[in-house]
Structures are given as C-alpha cells and as structure tokens.
Write a protein that holds these residues in place. Structure first.
Motif, mmCIF file in Angstrom:
data_model
loop_
_atom_site.group_PDB
_atom_site.id
_atom_site.type_symbol
_atom_site.label_atom_id
_atom_site.label_comp_id
_atom_site.label_asym_id
_atom_site.label_seq_id
_atom_site.Cartn_x
_atom_site.Cartn_y
_atom_site.Cartn_z
ATOM 1 N N HIS A 10 -9.116 0.791 7.100
ATOM 2 C CA HIS A 10 -9.110 0.224 5.852
ATOM 3 C C HIS A 10 -8.806 1.033 4.659
ATOM 4 O O HIS A 10 -9.260 0.671 3.463
ATOM 5 C CB HIS A 10 -10.425 -0.425 5.682
ATOM 6 N N ARG A 51 -5.722 4.159 2.907
ATOM 7 C CA ARG A 51 -4.379 4.699 3.301
ATOM 8 C C ARG A 51 -4.456 5.754 4.379
ATOM 9 O O ARG A 51 -5.314 6.603 4.684
ATOM 10 C CB ARG A 51 -3.900 5.356 1.835
ATOM 11 N N GLN A 89 -6.343 -0.044 0.309
ATOM 12 C CA GLN A 89 -5.386 -0.856 0.872
ATOM 13 C C GLN A 89 -4.280 0.085 2.069
ATOM 14 O O GLN A 89 -3.751 1.037 1.506
ATOM 15 C CB GLN A 89 -4.255 -1.292 -0.233
ATOM 16 N N THR A 132 0.460 0.092 2.739
ATOM 17 C CA THR A 132 1.285 0.205 1.663
ATOM 18 C C THR A 132 2.536 1.011 1.938
ATOM 19 O O THR A 132 2.678 1.875 2.871
ATOM 20 C CB THR A 132 0.375 0.912 0.522
ATOM 21 N N CYS A 137 -4.778 -8.387 7.050
ATOM 22 C CA CYS A 137 -4.338 -7.074 6.118
ATOM 23 C C CYS A 137 -5.419 -6.550 5.142
ATOM 24 O O CYS A 137 -5.614 -7.663 4.231
ATOM 25 C CB CYS A 137 -3.105 -7.382 5.481
ATOM 26 N N GLY A 193 -7.094 -5.584 1.833
ATOM 27 C CA GLY A 193 -6.498 -6.016 0.527
ATOM 28 C C GLY A 193 -5.318 -6.752 0.338
ATOM 29 O O GLY A 193 -4.574 -6.807 -0.746
ATOM 30 N N ALA A 215 -2.550 -6.357 1.778
ATOM 31 C CA ALA A 215 -1.360 -5.558 1.509
ATOM 32 C C ALA A 215 -0.435 -5.444 2.783
ATOM 33 O O ALA A 215 -1.238 -5.009 3.843
ATOM 34 C CB ALA A 215 -1.509 -4.360 0.913
#
Length: 508
Positions: free
Chosen positions: A266, A268, A288, A291, A328, A330, A332
């Motif tokens: 959860h 980056r 997020q 990304t 997903c 967030g 994203a």
C-alpha cells in the motif's frame, strides 16, 4: 471475426468501416438469426438532450425520469423499422430486419455524454430482450458488491491523518454476524506486506512473537505482525495484525468474506526512499502504490519483483487462495499495473470503476457505479448491473460495527437484494451461458467457460425465448450432473432459473 457469433456489437461509425466488413454483416443479417448492434454514426440526425427515457421494444414498457440531461441523436425510422427506445419522445434506438432473420439495432445514445444508469438499462434490453435467438444471461439487477479496503496495511500506523486501530478478532466475529444475518458476502481488500519505518523509538514491532532488527523499508508478512506504538501517532495503542488475521480467516472459512489483493505494501515501490523521506508520515501520496513514479522504480527490477506479483504470492501464502481481483490502493493504477495483473491471472480490477478481463486485456465497464457505502442511492440500480460499495476498515474501527449494519440496511431499503463479493462475481462472469432446444423439443441450458472455480452460492439466471413464453423447466448438464431445473415465469416473457453451485464446476 464476426462470422459465427450470434451477437455482434459494432464500435465506431459504421460508415467508416471497410466496405468488405459492411458486406459481411449485411450477408449475415440476410442469412442468419443474428443481432447486430451499432451506433448511428455519421448518418444520425442532430444531437439533442432529454430527460424522459423510455423503452418501448421487446420485453415490456419501461420509463425513467432522469435527473441529468442525456445526450442523444435522432435515429432514422425507414419503413418497416421498429422504435425500441425514445428520449423525450424522439427515436433513440431503432431495430430493422433487412431482408432476413437477422436484426440490426441502431442506437443514438452518445456514450461520451456521461451515461445515466437508465441508459445502461436500455443498452442491456437491446442486447437481451431484443435478441432474436433464445437467450440466457446473469441476473445482476439489485446486486451490491461489498468492498472493504485496508486490512493488513501499515498506513494506519504511519500516516498521521489516517491513524486508527486494527479491528480485533472479536470485532471481526461481529462483522460476520452482520453479514450472516443479511445473507451477505464481502470482499476484504487485504495488504499482505507490512512495511516497517525502521524507527525503534517510535514503536516496537514483533513478527511471529520475535523482535526483528529494525530496518527502514523492510517488509513483513502482515498476518504475523504486532505493532506497539511508543511515540508515534497514538502512543500506547497496540495494532494486533495477528488478531485481525484470525478474524478474517475465520469469516473466510465460513464463506462470509473473500480475500482479494489490495496492493503489496500500500506504499510506493521505492520503500527505502519512503523510509528516509521527511514527509513519510504526512504526505498521503506515498500510500498510492500503483503510480507512474512506482513504475519508474519497478521497471529497473527483476520481472518477479513487481508489487502485484509479490502481493499475489504473499497473499496466497497467507490465506492459501489465489486472488481474483486487484483492489487498487488509493484507486490508483497504471497500464503496467494492469499488465502484471493479467500476467498473474487476475480477472477483475476495482478502482473508481470496474475492469473486466477479456482474454489478454482489461475492459473498463462504464455501467457499473462505485459508491461510498455510506451514500445509498437507489438511482444506481436502474442500470440493472452491480453497484460497488467501497469503505475502509477505518469506519467500523472508529464508528463501530453498528455503522456497517446500518449502512447495509440503508442500501437494502434503496433496492439492494443481493450482497456479494468480487470472488462470487468473478466466478459468475467466467461462465458462458447458452439456451438451446434439442431435436426432441427439450430446452437445455449449456454452461461453458472454466468458471474459475465453483460458485459459492446459487446463481440466478434469466431466460427469454423470442415470441414465446419461457419454458417451464430446463435441463442442465455440467460437471457430471444431469439436472432438470424449474423455471419461474416473470413478466413480459422472461423466466428465471436458479443454477446450483455444483453445476457451475468445469468438467473434469
């Protein structure tokens, strides 16, 4: 290749199609019992807007008063044509039988104008009620898909604005009681990788009962973690992920929840950079996972190091099941995310919309609304497609399990009659239904496709035989079983049959 299909949907302006394509479709309409659905394209009249939508074609009359302007185009009605739908009384969907058994349906709906739910229902009627051959389809009207995000994840202990405690095993049992009483199944979007910030002064972390050396960016199996806050967002709070795991696993074993992948951590992909960043506890953007910034990081790694791949493997190790759906974080996602979801065999992706797998691609389904669970709205059920209701474990943790019960009851009062999870939807969508009549006059419901597994519960299926009442029973042969199923007769020539779970199993 549209030479054999009973239903052909034309995308784009038909007048821009190659002439050979148009000739093949015209030949099929003359020779075969086929349904061709196409947009009006450049031959349509001028655009107009309206709020009174009506279906006046096969399957009975229906009307909707819209709360938004719907954009459409006038469709020509040559001699012999049938108007199937109108917008403010003007022809919007028109059917023709151009010299043969086939039916060509032309629609003036403008898909880029923002579909109202009722407009989706009109398209669905054209594809089902208007089909010139016996037809069977999933009965998904009034269906609510329950989606709880964030169990297993570490953002609640790191992100200052998202600080709350874990639900314990007893509270999960209470959630199970809420679901059981309402005949509901719920998706748990689980994050199997727990991310450590490496700060021993901020908290104590135990994994499997032991205290590992603290290292920023280390990832542990969430189900084995106990986090004891010392000087973080909530000093003194104990976040017991092992108790959470036991509660979820018990409900999963009881068939009340399905566990799906809510990212790997959860966070980056560059977790070491996150662990060094001064804003790691305040910037929600760090949490997020899928990304473009993460894509830049993961493209330098080995193929098996993508967060989707790592997450699927760790989730399978935790619960012993392969996920069907990517939830997903967030909401994203990137094209690279979808690529790896395809590689790992996932069938659905849920973000702000819902994507369905079609062979080697995901197609986003514009007709399926994704709504907060605390915002019940009966209008979304007009589409006769599922509505996804998303919430987080944060709400029952901070507002109580009663909040969940009250929200579900509000949706039921708004028209929800089936409460399912993504696993149940995935198995249903993998089936391929065909209604045929054999030479002896007996009606058979063929179920093709691999199904992805056995359905957890009986599946309602709708039937229609053009120009006739539905059969009183159908014969179903699947997985070594030979069943005769009664058909309930509904209004306007529609029948409903309930397919038992064991009949959905693929043949050996």
């Amino acid at each position: 290749d549209a030479r054999r299909d009973d239903l052909v949907v034309v995308a784009g302006d038909p007048e821009q199609m190659p002439s050979s394509w148009r000739d093949r479709l015209a030949e099929r309409l003359r020779q075969d019992t086929v349904l061709v659905v196409r947009p009006a394209g450049s031959e349509a009249g001028p655009a107009f807007h309206g709020r009174q939508l009506a279906w006046v074609g096969p399957g009975g009359h229906a009307e909707w008063s819209l709360n938004i302007d719907l954009k459409g185009r006038d469709v020509a009605t040559p001699p012999g044509a049938e108007v199937w739908a109108t917008l403010d009384g003007r022809p919007l969907v028109v059917a023709q039988r151009p010299g043969g058994p086939g039916v060509m349906v032309t629609t003036g709906l403008e898909p880029n104008s923002g579909y109202a739910a009722a407009a989706v229902a009109v398209v669905k009627r054209a594809l089902t009620h208007g089909c010139p051959i016996p037809t069977a389809w999933l009965d998904l009207a009034g269906t609510l898909i329950l989606r709880m995000d964030d169990p297993g994840g570490a953002p609640n202990v790191h992100l200052r604005s998202w600080s709350y405690r874990r639900l314990n095993e007893t509270e999960w049992q209470s959630i199970g009681d809420v679901l059981r009483l309402r005949g509901a199944r719920m998706t748990v979007g689980y994050t199997p990788g727990w991310l450590d910030d490496g700060d021993a002064e901020r908290a104590t972390v135990r994994v499997g009962g032991a205290e590992p050396p603290r290292r920023g960016g280390a990832v542990y199996q969430s189900s084995r973690v106990v986090h004891i806050d010392r000087a973080g967002n909530a000093p003194g709070r104990v976040n017991d992920y092992t108790s959470e795991y036991r509660g979820i696993e018990r409900l999963r074993a009881e068939g009340l929840v399905g566990v799906e992948l809510h990212g790997y951590t959860h966070t980056r992909a560059d977790v070491r950079r996150w662990a060094r960043a001064p804003d790691r506890y305040d910037d929600v953007g760090w949490y997020q996972e899928f990304t473009p910034e993460s894509d830049t990081v993961v493209t330098t790694r080995e193929v098996g190091d993508h967060p989707v791949t790592l997450g699927v493997d760790l989730l399978q190790r935790t619960f012993g099941v392969h996920p069907t759906t990517l939830v997903c974080p967030g909401d994203a996602w990137t094209p690279l995310t979808l690529h790896h979801a395809l590689q790992r065999g996932l069938r659905l992706v849920t973000a702000r919309g819902l994507a369905l797998r079609d062979d080697d691609r995901f197609c986003w389904c514009a007709g399926v609304a994704t709504m907060p669970l605390d915002a019940p709205d009966a209008n979304h059920f007009a589409a006769e497609l599922p509505v996804v209701c998303r919430f987080h474990d944060r709400e029952p943790a901070t507002l109580g399990v009663e909040w969940l019960a009250e929200a579900l009851d509000e949706w039921r009062r708004a028209g929800a009659r089936r409460l399912i999870d993504f696993r149940e939807l995935s198995f249903a969508l993998a089936l391929r239904l065909r209604l045929v009549r054999d030479v002896g006059g007996e009606w058979r419901l063929h179920i093709g496709g691999d199904g992805g597994g056995s359905l957890p519960r009986p599946l309602p299926v709708l039937l229609r035989v053009p120009g006739s009442s539905p059969p009183t029973e159908v014969r179903l042969e699947r997985a070594g079983s030979d069943l005769r199923l009664p058909v309930q007769s509904l209004e306007h020539g529609i029948g409903r049959v309930i397919v038992p779970p064991n009949a959905s199993r693929p043949r050996a």
